[in-house]
Design a protein around this motif. Structure first.
Motif, PDB file in Angstrom:
ATOM      1  N   UNK A  14       0.861  -1.192   0.000  1.00 46.13           N
ATOM      2  CA  UNK A  14       0.000   0.000   0.000  1.00 46.13           C
ATOM      3  C   UNK A  14       0.890   1.233   0.000  1.00 46.13           C
ATOM      4  N   UNK A  15       0.834   2.020  -1.084  1.00 48.55           N
ATOM      5  CA  UNK A  15       1.584   3.279  -1.115  1.00 48.55           C
ATOM      6  C   UNK A  15       0.721   4.382  -0.507  1.00 48.55           C
ATOM      7  N   UNK A  52      -2.370   1.697  -4.783  1.00 46.04           N
ATOM      8  CA  UNK A  52      -1.679   2.983  -4.925  1.00 46.04           C
ATOM      9  C   UNK A  52      -2.567   4.115  -4.447  1.00 46.04           C
ATOM     10  N   UNK A  53      -2.400   4.513  -3.178  1.00 48.55           N
ATOM     11  CA  UNK A  53      -3.144   5.660  -2.661  1.00 48.55           C
ATOM     12  C   UNK A  53      -2.280   6.925  -2.627  1.00 48.55           C
ATOM     13  N   UNK A  54      -0.969   6.798  -2.815  1.00 49.19           N
ATOM     14  CA  UNK A  54      -0.071   7.956  -2.713  1.00 49.19           C
ATOM     15  C   UNK A  54      -0.421   9.005  -3.760  1.00 49.19           C
ATOM     16  N   UNK A  55      -0.546  10.250  -3.324  1.00 49.71           N
ATOM     17  CA  UNK A  55      -0.881  11.334  -4.248  1.00 49.71           C
ATOM     18  C   UNK A  55      -0.509  12.675  -3.635  1.00 49.71           C
ATOM     19  N   UNK A  56      -0.364  13.659  -4.503  1.00 47.46           N
ATOM     20  CA  UNK A  56      -0.097  15.037  -4.092  1.00 47.46           C
ATOM     21  C   UNK A  56      -1.163  15.930  -4.723  1.00 47.46           C
ATOM     22  N   UNK A  79       4.655   3.369 -13.335  1.00 46.91           N
ATOM     23  CA  UNK A  79       5.853   2.532 -13.315  1.00 46.91           C
ATOM     24  C   UNK A  79       5.856   1.550 -12.148  1.00 46.91           C
ATOM     25  N   UNK A  80       5.179   1.891 -11.048  1.00 42.55           N
ATOM     26  CA  UNK A  80       5.050   0.912  -9.972  1.00 42.55           C
ATOM     27  C   UNK A  80       4.058  -0.175 -10.374  1.00 42.55           C
ATOM     28  N   UNK A  81       2.954   0.201 -11.009  1.00 40.45           N
ATOM     29  CA  UNK A  81       2.031  -0.809 -11.572  1.00 40.45           C
ATOM     30  C   UNK A  81       2.790  -1.748 -12.490  1.00 40.45           C
ATOM     31  N   UNK A  82       3.588  -1.180 -13.379  1.00 39.31           N
ATOM     32  CA  UNK A  82       4.343  -1.977 -14.348  1.00 39.31           C
ATOM     33  C   UNK A  82       5.287  -2.958 -13.657  1.00 39.31           C
ATOM     34  N   UNK A  83       6.043  -2.450 -12.682  1.00 41.54           N
ATOM     35  CA  UNK A  83       7.039  -3.285 -12.009  1.00 41.54           C
ATOM     36  C   UNK A  83       6.387  -4.389 -11.185  1.00 41.54           C
ATOM     37  N   UNK A  84       5.313  -4.062 -10.477  1.00 44.77           N
ATOM     38  CA  UNK A  84       4.628  -5.082  -9.674  1.00 44.77           C
ATOM     39  C   UNK A  84       3.925  -6.092 -10.578  1.00 44.77           C
ATOM     40  N   UNK A  85       3.354  -5.624 -11.679  1.00 43.79           N
ATOM     41  CA  UNK A  85       2.715  -6.550 -12.625  1.00 43.79           C
ATOM     42  C   UNK A  85       3.723  -7.556 -13.170  1.00 43.79           C
ATOM     43  N   UNK A  86       4.949  -7.107 -13.386  1.00 40.16           N
ATOM     44  CA  UNK A  86       5.984  -8.025 -13.861  1.00 40.16           C
ATOM     45  C   UNK A  86       6.242  -9.128 -12.824  1.00 40.16           C
ATOM     46  N   UNK A  93      -3.866  -8.554  -8.003  1.00 36.38           N
ATOM     47  CA  UNK A  93      -4.823  -7.449  -8.001  1.00 36.38           C
ATOM     48  C   UNK A  93      -4.066  -6.133  -7.871  1.00 36.38           C
ATOM     49  N   UNK A  94      -4.372  -5.181  -8.747  1.00 37.72           N
ATOM     50  CA  UNK A  94      -3.828  -3.830  -8.666  1.00 37.72           C
ATOM     51  C   UNK A  94      -5.000  -2.874  -8.535  1.00 37.72           C
ATOM     52  N   UNK A  95      -4.930  -1.996  -7.544  1.00 39.01           N
ATOM     53  CA  UNK A  95      -6.008  -1.048  -7.273  1.00 39.01           C
ATOM     54  C   UNK A  95      -5.403   0.349  -7.181  1.00 39.01           C
ATOM     55  N   UNK A  96      -5.784   1.199  -8.111  1.00 37.68           N
ATOM     56  CA  UNK A  96      -5.290   2.569  -8.150  1.00 37.68           C
ATOM     57  C   UNK A  96      -6.343   3.520  -7.595  1.00 37.68           C
ATOM     58  N   UNK A  97      -5.894   4.712  -7.211  1.00 43.06           N
ATOM     59  CA  UNK A  97      -6.823   5.720  -6.704  1.00 43.06           C
ATOM     60  C   UNK A  97      -6.887   6.893  -7.661  1.00 43.06           C
ATOM     61  N   UNK A  98      -8.106   7.199  -8.080  1.00 40.18           N
ATOM     62  CA  UNK A  98      -8.361   8.388  -8.859  1.00 40.18           C
ATOM     63  C   UNK A  98      -9.137   9.361  -7.967  1.00 40.18           C
TER      64      UNK A  98
END
Length: 255
Positions: free
Chosen positions: A16-17, A92-96, A124-131, A141-146
């Protein structure tokens, strides 16, 4: 399959970022309560240590990491894989968010920082973890925050932030198509007004009240009210959901 929201999450390895932020912390606590092992990732070691100390079960892994330099991602992932033996879920919850008085006050530096953290680092974190997930051969499972701003376009000086969040939605859909053959689902959560330090930043009470007045349910979400949606998307119940953006905005955004 057991019909509880955390079905299938016991023993899973979760990253969890933004893990010490308002929403990220609640997401970490929720995964721990479901029996997962959680890597809590954020900028400050003391803060991620504090979140890890609150969590049930374990072992958990507090990691201080600046995600803007993409080179840091390799070290982060290697540390998680070494300790947990793999990665099953990325959140991925990290955001500014940088609010300015008007669109004319947004600087190039404002644009770059928000895109570097919210969109570039997430991709790029999605990409690296997906690999890693692909190599493991068991899906993931990948879950992004919009944000509701991905559809509204934001307001005035928050346009740059909204642009990053629109990018997250498009990125999520593209990755979902690309990774489906590897049994990796990719979805996004779209909060409206969650009662966090980020939401309150750069706003006086009158402006905040005006935004809350637009929400049919009439209040800002507690950060914990976002965590259940994340757990659902990571659980066995959501195995056939990918490329979706889940609206959790109290009716502020409807589609």
């Amino acid at each position: 399959m057991a019909f509880n929201i955390g079905s299938g999450l016991e023993g899973k390895s979760v990253v969890v970022t933004g893990g010490s932020g308002g929403i990220g912390r609640e997401v970490c606590l929720a995964f721990a309560a479901a029996g997962s092992r959680v890597a809590v990732v954020d900028l400050d070691q003391g803060k991620v240590d504090a979140v890890a100390a609150e969590m049930e079960a374990g072992p958990h892994l507090p990691i201080a990491c600046d995600l803007k330099p993409i080179a840091h991602h390799k070290t982060l992932i290697e540390k998680v894989v070494t300790v947990f033996g793999g990665i099953d879920v990325l959140v991925c919850t990290a955001a500014v968010l940088i609010r300015r008085p008007s669109v004319f006050d947004v600087s190039e530096a404002d644009w770059d920082l928000q895109h570097d953290v919210n969109l570039k680092a997430s991709f790029f974190l999605n990409q690296a973890v997906a690999r890693v997930m692909k190599d493991q051969g068991r899906g993931g499972r990948i879950i992004n925050f919009t944000s509701q701003g991905w559809q509204s376009g934001g307001f005035g000086g928050s346009v740059a932030y909204a642009a990053t969040k629109g990018g997250v939605v498009s990125m999520t859909r593209g990755l979902a198509r690309s990774l489906a053959k590897d049994k990796i689902t990719v979805n996004a959560v779209s909060p409206g007004a969650a009662d966090t330090a980020m939401m309150r930043s750069g706003m006086d009470q009158a402006a905040l009240d005006a935004q809350v007045a637009q929400i049919p349910l009439g209040y800002m979400a507690a950060p914990s009210e976002l965590a259940g949606t994340v757990l659902f998307l990571a659980s066995d119940h959501a195995g056939y959901i990918t490329g979706a953006t889940i609206n959790v905005s109290g009716g502020w955004l409807m589609y």
